[in-house]
Write a protein that holds these residues in place. Structure first.
Motif, PDB file in Angstrom:
ATOM      1  N   UNK A  87     -15.771  13.436  25.403  1.00 48.48           N
ATOM      2  CA  UNK A  87     -14.434  13.301  24.817  1.00 48.48           C
ATOM      3  C   UNK A  87     -14.268  11.946  24.148  1.00 48.48           C
ATOM      4  N   UNK A  88     -14.753  10.898  24.795  1.00 50.39           N
ATOM      5  CA  UNK A  88     -14.650   9.551  24.222  1.00 50.39           C
ATOM      6  C   UNK A  88     -15.493   9.450  22.961  1.00 50.39           C
ATOM      7  N   UNK A  89     -16.727   9.970  23.005  1.00 51.01           N
ATOM      8  CA  UNK A  89     -17.599   9.909  21.833  1.00 51.01           C
ATOM      9  C   UNK A  89     -16.978  10.664  20.660  1.00 51.01           C
ATOM     10  N   UNK A  90     -16.478  11.866  20.911  1.00 43.78           N
ATOM     11  CA  UNK A  90     -15.832  12.645  19.845  1.00 43.78           C
ATOM     12  C   UNK A  90     -14.616  11.911  19.293  1.00 43.78           C
ATOM     13  N   UNK A  91     -13.804  11.357  20.185  1.00 49.83           N
ATOM     14  CA  UNK A  91     -12.607  10.633  19.739  1.00 49.83           C
ATOM     15  C   UNK A  91     -12.990   9.412  18.915  1.00 49.83           C
ATOM     16  N   UNK A  92     -14.040   8.695  19.334  1.00 49.68           N
ATOM     17  CA  UNK A  92     -14.453   7.499  18.584  1.00 49.68           C
ATOM     18  C   UNK A  92     -14.965   7.863  17.197  1.00 49.68           C
ATOM     19  N   UNK A  93     -15.812   8.886  17.116  1.00 45.33           N
ATOM     20  CA  UNK A  93     -16.365   9.244  15.803  1.00 45.33           C
ATOM     21  C   UNK A  93     -15.275   9.774  14.874  1.00 45.33           C
ATOM     22  N   UNK A  94     -14.288  10.485  15.427  1.00 46.46           N
ATOM     23  CA  UNK A  94     -13.148  10.925  14.609  1.00 46.46           C
ATOM     24  C   UNK A  94     -12.292   9.737  14.183  1.00 46.46           C
ATOM     25  N   UNK A  95     -12.049   8.823  15.118  1.00 50.20           N
ATOM     26  CA  UNK A  95     -11.183   7.660  14.892  1.00 50.20           C
ATOM     27  C   UNK A  95     -11.746   6.736  13.814  1.00 50.20           C
ATOM     28  N   UNK A  96     -13.063   6.506  13.827  1.00 52.46           N
ATOM     29  CA  UNK A  96     -13.631   5.558  12.859  1.00 52.46           C
ATOM     30  C   UNK A  96     -13.703   6.147  11.457  1.00 52.46           C
ATOM     31  N   UNK A  97     -13.783   7.452  11.332  1.00 53.31           N
ATOM     32  CA  UNK A  97     -13.713   8.093  10.027  1.00 53.31           C
ATOM     33  C   UNK A  97     -14.843   7.772   9.066  1.00 53.31           C
ATOM     34  N   UNK A  98     -16.006   7.438   9.586  1.00 52.13           N
ATOM     35  CA  UNK A  98     -17.159   7.109   8.747  1.00 52.13           C
ATOM     36  C   UNK A  98     -18.375   7.876   9.259  1.00 52.13           C
ATOM     37  N   UNK A  99     -19.459   7.785   8.519  1.00 50.46           N
ATOM     38  CA  UNK A  99     -20.729   8.290   9.023  1.00 50.46           C
ATOM     39  C   UNK A  99     -21.126   7.404  10.198  1.00 50.46           C
ATOM     40  N   UNK A 100     -21.597   8.024  11.264  1.00 49.12           N
ATOM     41  CA  UNK A 100     -21.930   7.285  12.479  1.00 49.12           C
ATOM     42  C   UNK A 100     -23.428   7.384  12.706  1.00 49.12           C
ATOM     43  N   UNK A 101     -24.015   6.257  13.075  1.00 39.76           N
ATOM     44  CA  UNK A 101     -25.446   6.203  13.363  1.00 39.76           C
ATOM     45  C   UNK A 101     -25.645   5.494  14.691  1.00 39.76           C
ATOM     46  N   UNK A 102     -26.654   5.938  15.437  1.00 40.03           N
ATOM     47  CA  UNK A 102     -27.020   5.268  16.678  1.00 40.03           C
ATOM     48  C   UNK A 102     -28.517   5.418  16.903  1.00 40.03           C
ATOM     49  N   UNK A 103     -29.048   4.559  17.758  1.00 41.51           N
ATOM     50  CA  UNK A 103     -30.468   4.595  18.093  1.00 41.51           C
ATOM     51  C   UNK A 103     -30.658   5.356  19.400  1.00 41.51           C
ATOM     52  N   UNK A 104     -31.737   6.124  19.473  1.00 42.50           N
ATOM     53  CA  UNK A 104     -32.102   6.806  20.719  1.00 42.50           C
ATOM     54  C   UNK A 104     -33.593   6.617  20.978  1.00 42.50           C
ATOM     55  N   UNK A 105     -33.932   6.682  22.254  1.00 45.39           N
ATOM     56  CA  UNK A 105     -35.323   6.609  22.650  1.00 45.39           C
ATOM     57  C   UNK A 105     -36.031   7.906  22.263  1.00 45.39           C
ATOM     58  N   UNK A 106     -37.334   7.842  22.172  1.00 40.03           N
ATOM     59  CA  UNK A 106     -38.124   9.029  21.894  1.00 40.03           C
ATOM     60  C   UNK A 106     -38.020   9.983  23.094  1.00 40.03           C
ATOM     61  N   UNK A 107     -38.073  11.287  22.871  1.00 43.11           N
ATOM     62  CA  UNK A 107     -37.893  12.259  23.960  1.00 43.11           C
ATOM     63  C   UNK A 107     -39.129  12.384  24.848  1.00 43.11           C
ATOM     64  N   UNK A 108     -39.428  11.313  25.578  1.00 44.51           N
ATOM     65  CA  UNK A 108     -40.655  11.254  26.369  1.00 44.51           C
ATOM     66  C   UNK A 108     -40.492  11.725  27.813  1.00 44.51           C
ATOM     67  N   UNK A 109     -39.258  11.847  28.285  1.00 46.39           N
ATOM     68  CA  UNK A 109     -39.031  12.335  29.642  1.00 46.39           C
ATOM     69  C   UNK A 109     -37.700  13.093  29.682  1.00 46.39           C
ATOM     70  N   UNK A 110     -37.395  13.683  30.831  1.00 50.54           N
ATOM     71  CA  UNK A 110     -36.198  14.529  30.935  1.00 50.54           C
ATOM     72  C   UNK A 110     -34.911  13.758  30.678  1.00 50.54           C
ATOM     73  N   UNK A 111     -34.805  12.540  31.193  1.00 52.57           N
ATOM     74  CA  UNK A 111     -33.582  11.758  30.994  1.00 52.57           C
ATOM     75  C   UNK A 111     -33.355  11.468  29.511  1.00 52.57           C
ATOM     76  N   UNK A 112     -34.403  11.064  28.825  1.00 52.37           N
ATOM     77  CA  UNK A 112     -34.284  10.756  27.395  1.00 52.37           C
ATOM     78  C   UNK A 112     -33.967  12.017  26.596  1.00 52.37           C
ATOM     79  N   UNK A 113     -34.554  13.136  26.980  1.00 56.82           N
ATOM     80  CA  UNK A 113     -34.256  14.409  26.313  1.00 56.82           C
ATOM     81  C   UNK A 113     -32.799  14.809  26.539  1.00 56.82           C
ATOM     82  N   UNK A 114     -32.290  14.578  27.756  1.00 58.34           N
ATOM     83  CA  UNK A 114     -30.890  14.904  28.053  1.00 58.34           C
ATOM     84  C   UNK A 114     -29.936  14.053  27.225  1.00 58.34           C
TER      85      UNK A 114
END
Length: 177
Positions: A87-114
């Motif tokens: 809910x917070x992530x959706x609200x933030x991306x709607x609130x900022x009104x821009x294209x949003x980018x973030x960094x993520x780790x490579x999907x090397x284990x279950x936690x990173x995939x989740x």
């Protein structure tokens, strides 16, 4: 919903959420993080729960007219798994009104995939271009990650533009040609 953190007292309350959620390799030294509060393109935003305590934090950079970079997003440990993060992530991306980018780790284990799947459920798209996160601390090396964007995937030209903006503004790093 989002309170921009500007005071030392609020920073002291919110920084432990970041420390608990991120490994040392993905977080600046506390003093450096606090110093960013003075940077105009940087915003540290807290979300309070019904009891008035901070329960989540979003650290974001206003990179360009059309780009917001989420450097950190964390929900306090005791508030997780109830849907508040989405809910917070959706609200933030709607609130900022821009294209949003973030960094993520490579999907090397279950936690990173989740984590990646969480962002996908909230409209982010995996961009499979080689990307190195620049070190946040002097003793560290660059870390291979990927960029996820919302609402659209990046073509190669926009990937290069986003990466250049992130490197320049967030990491004060200029790539050699």
């Amino acid at each position: 919903m989002f309170q921009r953190i500007k005071t030392k007292a609020d920073f002291e309350e919110i920084f432990p959420i970041l420390e608990e959620a991120f490994p040392v390799t993905e977080l600046r030294e506390k003093e450096e993080q606090e110093a960013l509060l003075e940077e105009k393109p940087y915003g540290l935003y807290g979300v309070r729960n019904e009891a008035g305590k901070f329960c989540a934090v979003v650290a974001a950079w206003d990179l360009a007219e059309d780009i917001i970079f989420i450097e950190h997003f964390a929900v306090e440990k005791n508030s997780r798994n109830g849907g508040i993060g989405g809910k917070i992530l959706d609200a933030f991306t709607d609130w900022c009104g821009k294209n949003v980018v973030l960094e993520v780790e490579l999907p090397e284990d279950d936690l990173k995939k989740r984590r990646i799947d969480f962002y996908k459920r909230h409209g982010f798209v995996w961009n499979d271009y080689f990307y190195l996160q620049r070190p946040l601390r002097k003793e560290q090396s660059p870390m291979p990650l990927r960029l996820m964007t919302k609402p659209m995937p990046l073509d190669e030209e926009n990937f290069t533009r986003y990466k250049t903006c992130i490197y320049h503004m967030v990491y004060q790093y200029v790539e050699e040609e």
